[in-house]
Design a protein around this motif. Structure first.
Motif, PDB file in Angstrom:
ATOM      1  N   ALA A   1       0.842  -1.199   0.000  1.00  0.00           N
ATOM      2  CA  ALA A   1       0.000   0.000   0.000  1.00  0.00           C
ATOM      3  C   ALA A   1       0.875   1.246   0.000  1.00  0.00           C
ATOM      4  CB  ALA A   1      -0.923   0.002   1.202  1.00  0.00           C
TER       5      ALA A   1
ATOM      6  N   SER B   1     -12.809   5.992  -4.913  1.00  0.00           N
ATOM      7  CA  SER B   1     -12.648   5.449  -6.254  1.00  0.00           C
ATOM      8  C   SER B   1     -14.060   5.433  -6.848  1.00  0.00           C
ATOM      9  CB  SER B   1     -12.064   4.036  -6.195  1.00  0.00           C
ATOM     10  OG  SER B   1     -13.033   3.142  -5.669  1.00  0.00           O
TER      11      SER B   1
ATOM     12  N   GLN C   1     -15.699   2.778  -7.133  1.00  0.00           N
ATOM     13  CA  GLN C   1     -16.410   1.665  -6.483  1.00  0.00           C
ATOM     14  C   GLN C   1     -16.777   1.985  -5.043  1.00  0.00           C
ATOM     15  OE1 GLN C   1     -15.034  -2.438  -6.986  1.00  0.00           O
ATOM     16  NE2 GLN C   1     -13.268  -1.575  -8.025  1.00  0.00           N
ATOM     17  N   ALA C   2     -15.819   2.549  -4.313  1.00  0.00           N
ATOM     18  CA  ALA C   2     -15.996   2.621  -2.861  1.00  0.00           C
ATOM     19  C   ALA C   2     -15.025   3.639  -2.268  1.00  0.00           C
ATOM     20  CB  ALA C   2     -15.738   1.244  -2.236  1.00  0.00           C
ATOM     21  N   PRO C   3     -15.275   4.069  -1.023  1.00  0.00           N
ATOM     22  CA  PRO C   3     -14.365   5.025  -0.384  1.00  0.00           C
ATOM     23  C   PRO C   3     -13.348   4.336   0.521  1.00  0.00           C
ATOM     24  CG  PRO C   3     -16.411   4.916   0.848  1.00  0.00           C
ATOM     25  CD  PRO C   3     -16.528   3.902  -0.259  1.00  0.00           C
ATOM     26  N   TRP C   4     -12.282   5.093   0.828  1.00  0.00           N
ATOM     27  CA  TRP C   4     -11.356   4.728   1.896  1.00  0.00           C
ATOM     28  C   TRP C   4     -11.456   5.778   2.989  1.00  0.00           C
ATOM     29  CZ3 TRP C   4      -9.594   4.423  -3.261  1.00  0.00           C
ATOM     30  CH2 TRP C   4      -9.261   3.134  -3.713  1.00  0.00           C
ATOM     31  N   SER C   5     -11.395   5.361   4.229  1.00  0.00           N
ATOM     32  CA  SER C   5     -11.468   6.327   5.327  1.00  0.00           C
ATOM     33  C   SER C   5     -10.059   6.808   5.671  1.00  0.00           C
ATOM     34  CB  SER C   5     -12.130   5.695   6.554  1.00  0.00           C
ATOM     35  OG  SER C   5     -11.546   4.456   6.836  1.00  0.00           O
TER      36      SER C   5
ATOM     37  N   GLU D   1      -4.537   5.415   3.416  1.00  0.00           N
ATOM     38  CA  GLU D   1      -3.739   4.252   3.029  1.00  0.00           C
ATOM     39  C   GLU D   1      -4.471   3.562   1.879  1.00  0.00           C
ATOM     40  OE1 GLU D   1      -1.146   1.223   5.807  1.00  0.00           O
ATOM     41  OE2 GLU D   1      -3.310   1.268   6.081  1.00  0.00           O
ATOM     42  N   VAL D   2      -3.823   3.441   0.736  1.00  0.00           N
ATOM     43  CA  VAL D   2      -4.466   2.910  -0.467  1.00  0.00           C
ATOM     44  C   VAL D   2      -3.605   1.786  -1.046  1.00  0.00           C
ATOM     45  CG1 VAL D   2      -5.242   3.442  -2.816  1.00  0.00           C
ATOM     46  CG2 VAL D   2      -5.511   5.153  -1.001  1.00  0.00           C
ATOM     47  N   PRO D   3      -4.193   0.631  -1.375  1.00  0.00           N
ATOM     48  CA  PRO D   3      -3.419  -0.440  -2.013  1.00  0.00           C
ATOM     49  C   PRO D   3      -2.818   0.056  -3.331  1.00  0.00           C
ATOM     50  CG  PRO D   3      -5.545  -1.256  -1.286  1.00  0.00           C
ATOM     51  CD  PRO D   3      -5.581   0.223  -1.140  1.00  0.00           C
TER      52      PRO D   3
ATOM     53  N   TYR E   1      -4.674  -0.193  -6.593  1.00  0.00           N
ATOM     54  CA  TYR E   1      -5.917   0.574  -6.756  1.00  0.00           C
ATOM     55  C   TYR E   1      -5.629   2.072  -6.858  1.00  0.00           C
ATOM     56  CZ  TYR E   1      -8.585  -3.622  -5.719  1.00  0.00           C
ATOM     57  OH  TYR E   1      -9.127  -4.881  -5.764  1.00  0.00           O
TER      58      TYR E   1
ATOM     59  N   GLU F   1      -7.205   4.046  -9.525  1.00  0.00           N
ATOM     60  CA  GLU F   1      -8.664   4.169  -9.477  1.00  0.00           C
ATOM     61  C   GLU F   1      -9.121   5.332  -8.599  1.00  0.00           C
ATOM     62  OE1 GLU F   1      -9.509  -0.649  -9.790  1.00  0.00           O
ATOM     63  OE2 GLU F   1     -10.913   0.683  -8.747  1.00  0.00           O
TER      64      GLU F   1
ATOM     65  N   GLY G   1     -16.000  -3.358  -4.512  1.00  0.00           N
ATOM     66  CA  GLY G   1     -17.146  -2.880  -3.758  1.00  0.00           C
ATOM     67  C   GLY G   1     -16.766  -2.293  -2.409  1.00  0.00           C
ATOM     68  N   PRO G   2     -17.765  -1.670  -1.761  1.00  0.00           N
ATOM     69  CA  PRO G   2     -17.511  -1.023  -0.473  1.00  0.00           C
ATOM     70  C   PRO G   2     -17.296  -2.051   0.632  1.00  0.00           C
ATOM     71  CG  PRO G   2     -19.842  -0.919  -1.016  1.00  0.00           C
ATOM     72  CD  PRO G   2     -19.163  -1.528  -2.200  1.00  0.00           C
TER      73      PRO G   2
ATOM     74  N   GLU H   1     -11.618  -2.632   3.803  1.00  0.00           N
ATOM     75  CA  GLU H   1     -11.899  -1.639   2.763  1.00  0.00           C
ATOM     76  C   GLU H   1     -11.410  -2.156   1.421  1.00  0.00           C
ATOM     77  OE1 GLU H   1     -10.042   1.920   4.435  1.00  0.00           O
ATOM     78  OE2 GLU H   1     -12.038   2.707   4.871  1.00  0.00           O
ATOM     79  N   LEU H   2     -11.792  -1.457   0.366  1.00  0.00           N
ATOM     80  CA  LEU H   2     -11.470  -1.864  -0.996  1.00  0.00           C
ATOM     81  C   LEU H   2      -9.971  -2.092  -1.159  1.00  0.00           C
ATOM     82  CD1 LEU H   2     -12.288  -2.244  -3.982  1.00  0.00           C
ATOM     83  CD2 LEU H   2     -12.039   0.234  -4.262  1.00  0.00           C
ATOM     84  N   GLY H   3      -9.636  -3.289  -1.626  1.00  0.00           N
ATOM     85  CA  GLY H   3      -8.246  -3.625  -1.929  1.00  0.00           C
ATOM     86  C   GLY H   3      -7.459  -4.190  -0.755  1.00  0.00           C
ATOM     87  N   PHE H   4      -8.042  -4.208   0.427  1.00  0.00           N
ATOM     88  CA  PHE H   4      -7.330  -4.694   1.609  1.00  0.00           C
ATOM     89  C   PHE H   4      -7.851  -6.057   2.047  1.00  0.00           C
ATOM     90  CE2 PHE H   4      -4.527  -1.344   2.758  1.00  0.00           C
ATOM     91  CZ  PHE H   4      -5.130  -0.158   2.365  1.00  0.00           C
TER      92      PHE H   4
ATOM     93  N   ARG I   1      -4.033  -4.998   8.767  1.00  0.00           N
ATOM     94  CA  ARG I   1      -4.529  -5.415   7.464  1.00  0.00           C
ATOM     95  C   ARG I   1      -3.388  -5.498   6.461  1.00  0.00           C
ATOM     96  NH1 ARG I   1      -8.020  -0.034   5.631  1.00  0.00           N
ATOM     97  NH2 ARG I   1      -6.263   1.455   5.616  1.00  0.00           N
TER      98      ARG I   1
ATOM     99  N   ALA J   1      -2.322  -5.556   2.069  1.00  0.00           N
ATOM    100  CA  ALA J   1      -2.722  -5.137   0.714  1.00  0.00           C
ATOM    101  C   ALA J   1      -2.127  -6.124  -0.280  1.00  0.00           C
ATOM    102  CB  ALA J   1      -2.228  -3.722   0.439  1.00  0.00           C
TER     103      ALA J   1
END
Lengths: 166, 636
Positions: A74, A102, A104-108, A135-137, A140, A143, B538-539, B567-570, B633, B635
């Motif tokens: 990430a 993104s 599709q969905a949010p990250w907090s 923190e984002v993979p 992704y 996206e 998805g969420p 969460e997405l991607g994790f 978590r 990734a």
């Protein structure tokens, strides 16, 4: 001939109904969002936000001097937002909880206290710069499509300022 | 002894003969129905497809109208129900005409036949038969399906809570008065239309009457049940409730029987085994057959009455006729009371009496043809449900939005393909009912032979076998959890678009963690399941787990994670800790993972065979298990 006319008519009606169904479901997602271009927006409570930057970072240093590193695979995305909440009167219900979106969905936001004078939260009746880290993979990252704001008093609560990571 | 053996032999022969007759009846019915279905396939598929379009079109319309006002939903759904039933009535007419039912009816009584104008036009037929159809349609839960689908659509527009709240009469006195006024208003409007129809019967007025009746039923379904619920809650707070509980407790002690458990057990057996057999498996097909008879009128029973009775033996005037006679002479309060009775009994005349007469006609066909029809109908229904479940399993679950998109497509199986076959079967069954009547009405039919006790015994045995078979049919109903995957430990599986995996199982009688060496201790057994959820798309949704052994269920405790959320991607993993009875530590113990989302598009479940050896209970004592409640978590 009459029965095939009946078959054709029923197929036409079915296609129209099915198309309308698909359109309605697509137009009404479970978590609806309002998307805004132009780099800035105003919410229904009168607060204003301008996205100053949206950048990636391999690590962060918080106001206490601690180094934060993302989990393996990430990366951090840091959103810097100039806000103006001078017209917001009700401090009890106001917050500028940011999210990263993104399609599709949010990250907090991560638990990150930005170095001063930057803020990690907005204060009602004031203006300044707020910084949030997400923190984002890695896979992704492409996206990421915007920064989200919580419009608690609006009909649609999630308002997203369109942007991509620099 | 010899006579008993001879009687048993005769009974056995009777059973075999009856079974052969049943098989012959079933085969003939299946052949007639199958031929009709194939011959009329384009028309039946077209008409059922129109019915499908009417249903989903009305849900869509109602979801749109709900944005403006919840009350407008009633009109939208009523239009849809009316249109859908119209297609069913027309389909039955098409099948019955193909099978020559009109000719059969005419041959039943030639001189005394009363011409019924339902044979003259399709629109006239719809006006006469729609109300009884609507009553039976609602009683088998089809209206509830409309309400459910509308609620799912409304989640994404105005919100489920908003829709139900607006139609909830118990939120305030104003709401209660408003709902009451609407219900009474619709009832009076229907009565007013009845009077108009008596003077001038037109198709448009007839259809409007049906739409109003449908609106009345729907508003009762959407909001009326709240009143019953509120009354039950009010009753629970009253002293009389505690008196009943005290009396039950005292009686239990006197009889040495746990009465609440007894009644609960009896109720569960009734609800889970007896009622499904009676209602869905037996009553539903018979009710549809009676309605099929209604398409051609309960006049057939009047013909039978005329055939057997002289004019002097005509039945006394109906209750409704008596009331109307008295109404003409009454005044004041008595007149008002009679008007209410008139309204009630004319409702009974419109909806329930014709259906009751049609049901009597159908039941007179004899139990053998009816049993064959009920068996064939349920085989068709179960086959359709099995195909539907296989399709859902092939799809493999998904998000709420994906579920909503696919729902109408999957519904084509039961609402078009299966329904068209059932309509053909109904027409064939009704034709056989009439043929049976023709045979029994014939003067040449022999009287029942004496000494038929062996036939009765054989009938009882065959009926018992059929009932057992029907019970088995109802138990064969496909699981509600259509997307039910069963995997082993270490094998990933999809759940609501996420990938879930159970990595390992440990068990012992004490727990420890990095921060707490004495995390927990139990006289029973702890089972610690390490699982992970990877949100590929998805969420984020929370995935929860239960342990199942037979009918016993265990929920995760606070020593570990309650659920897993990524969460997405994790990928998020964690230890879920369960405290279980050591007797349930066996190879039958399995983990079941589901999402805890409030609304879901599919009934998605993952079953994991934990592979716990039957010797596990002996290994629990003194065994400590290390728990990592919330690892960081990843990734992937």
């Amino acid at each position: 001939m009459r029965r095939w006319r009946l078959v054709l008519s029923s197929l036409v009606v079915a296609v129209v109904v099915a198309g309308s169904w698909v359109w309605w479901v697509s137009a009404h997602p479970l978590r609806p969002t309002t998307r805004v271009d132009g780099g800035s927006l105003v919410l229904t409570d009168g607060s204003r936000y301008t996205l100053t930057s949206l950048t990636r970072a391999r690590s962060l240093i918080d106001r206490f001097g601690a180094t934060l590193t993302p989990v393996a695979g990430a990366t951090f995305v840091v959103a810097t937002v100039a806000y103006d909440a001078t017209s917001v009167a009700n401090a009890d219900t106001y917050s500028c909880r940011l999210t990263l979106w993104s399609d599709q969905a949010p990250w907090s936001a991560a638990d990150y206290a930005a170095p001063q004078p930057q803020q990690s939260d907005c204060r009602a009746g004031s203006s300044g710069t707020v910084v949030a880290a997400f923190e984002v993979p890695q896979r992704y990252l492409a996206e990421v499509s915007g920064v989200g704001f919580n419009d608690a008093t609006g009909a649609i609560h999630d308002v997203v300022l369109n942007a991509t990571v620099n | 002894m010899v006579s008993q053996r001879r009687s048993a032999d005769h009974t056995e022969i009777g059973i075999l003969a009856l079974t052969r007759r049943f098989g012959t009846e079933l085969g003939a019915l299946a052949l007639a129905g199958g031929r009709a279905w194939i011959h009329l396939l384009p028309q039946l598929l077209a008409l059922t497809l129109l019915g499908w379009s009417a249903y989903y079109g009305s849900v869509l319309l109602s979801a749109r109208l709900a944005v403006w006002s919840a009350w407008l939903v009633i009109v939208g759904l009523a239009l849809g129900v009316t249109a859908r039933l119209a297609t069913l009535v027309v389909s039955l007419r098409v099948v019955a005409e193909h099978l020559g039912v009109s000719t059969l009816l005419r041959s039943l009584a030639s001189d005394e036949r009363i011409d019924d104008d339902r044979d003259q036009s399709l629109s006239r037929l719809l006006t006469i038969t729609m109300l009884p159809f609507l009553a039976v349609y609602a009683s088998f839960g089809y209206v509830n399906s409309f309400v459910h689908d509308l609620a799912m659509m409304s989640v994404t527009s105005i919100g489920l809570a908003t829709l139900l709240q607006d139609l909830n009469p118990t939120t305030s006195t104003v709401a209660m008065v408003a709902v009451g006024v609407v219900i009474v208003g619709l009832f009076l409007a229907r009565r007013g239309l009845d009077r108009l129809l008596d003077r001038r019967r037109t198709v448009v007025l007839g259809i409007v009457a049906v739409v109003i009746e449908a609106s009345f039923l729907l508003i009762v379904a959407l909001s009326g049940f709240r009143l019953v619920e509120a009354f039950q809650l009010w009753l629970n707070d009253r002293a009389v409730r505690s008196w009943i509980d005290t009396a039950m407790h005292t009686l239990s002690q006197l009889l040495h029987i746990d009465l609440p458990v007894f009644f609960t057990t009896v109720w569960e057996i009734f609800v889970e085994s007896v009622w499904p057999v009676l209602w869905e498996v037996i009553s539903q097909p018979l009710a549809w057959l009676a309605l099929t008879a209604l398409v051609f009128g309960s006049r057939v029973l009047s013909l039978q009455d005329l055939w057997t009775q002289t004019p002097e033996q005509q039945s006394t005037p109906s209750r409704l006729a008596q009331i109307r006679g008295q109404l003409a002479q009454a005044s004041g309060l008595r007149r008002a009371v009679l008007r209410v009775q008139d309204a009630f009994f004319s409702d009974v005349d419109d909806k329930y009496l014709p259906t009751w007469w049609a049901l009597k006609l159908v039941l007179r066909a004899g139990w053998l043809p009816l049993a064959a029809f009920v068996t064939a109908y349920n085989l068709v229904r179960l086959s359709g449900e099995w195909v539907e479940v296989q399709v859902l399993r092939a799809i493999g679950g998904g998000s709420f939005t994906e579920g909503l998109l696919l729902a109408p497509v999957v519904a084509l199986i039961p609402d078009v393909v299966v329904l068209s076959a059932q309509l053909a079967l109904l027409g064939a069954a009704f034709a056989r009912v009439l043929q049976q009547r023709e045979r029994s009405d014939s003067p040449r039919t022999a009287a029942p032979a004496p000494g038929d006790r062996r036939t009765s015994a054989a009938e009882v045995v065959l009926v018992a076998a059929l009932l057992a078979g029907f019970t088995g049919l109802s138990l064969l109903e496909p699981s509600q959890s259509a997307q039910q995957h069963t995997v082993a430990v270490g094998t990933p599986s999809t759940l609501d678009g996420k990938l879930v995996t159970v990595h390992k199982i440990r068990y012992g009688d004490s727990l420890a963690s990095a921060s707490n060496p004495e995390l927990g201790r139990s006289r029973l057994a702890f089972v610690v399941v390490t699982a992970a959820v990877y949100a590929r798309s998805g969420p984020a949704t929370t995935v929860t787990m239960q342990l199942h052994n037979g009918s016993r269920r265990y929920h995760s405790g606070s020593w570990g994670s309650f659920g897993l959320n990524a969460e997405l991607g994790f990928q998020q993993s964690g230890d879920l800790v369960f405290e279980v009875d050591p007797a349930d530590l066996s190879s039958h113990l399995e983990a079941v993972m589901t999402t805890s989302a409030f609304v879901t598009g599919f009934h998605d479940e993952v079953h994991i065979e934990l592979g716990i050896p039957d010797s596990a209970p002996a290994q629990v004592a003194g065994q400590q298990v290390f728990v990592v409640a919330a690892p960081p978590r990843e990734a992937p």
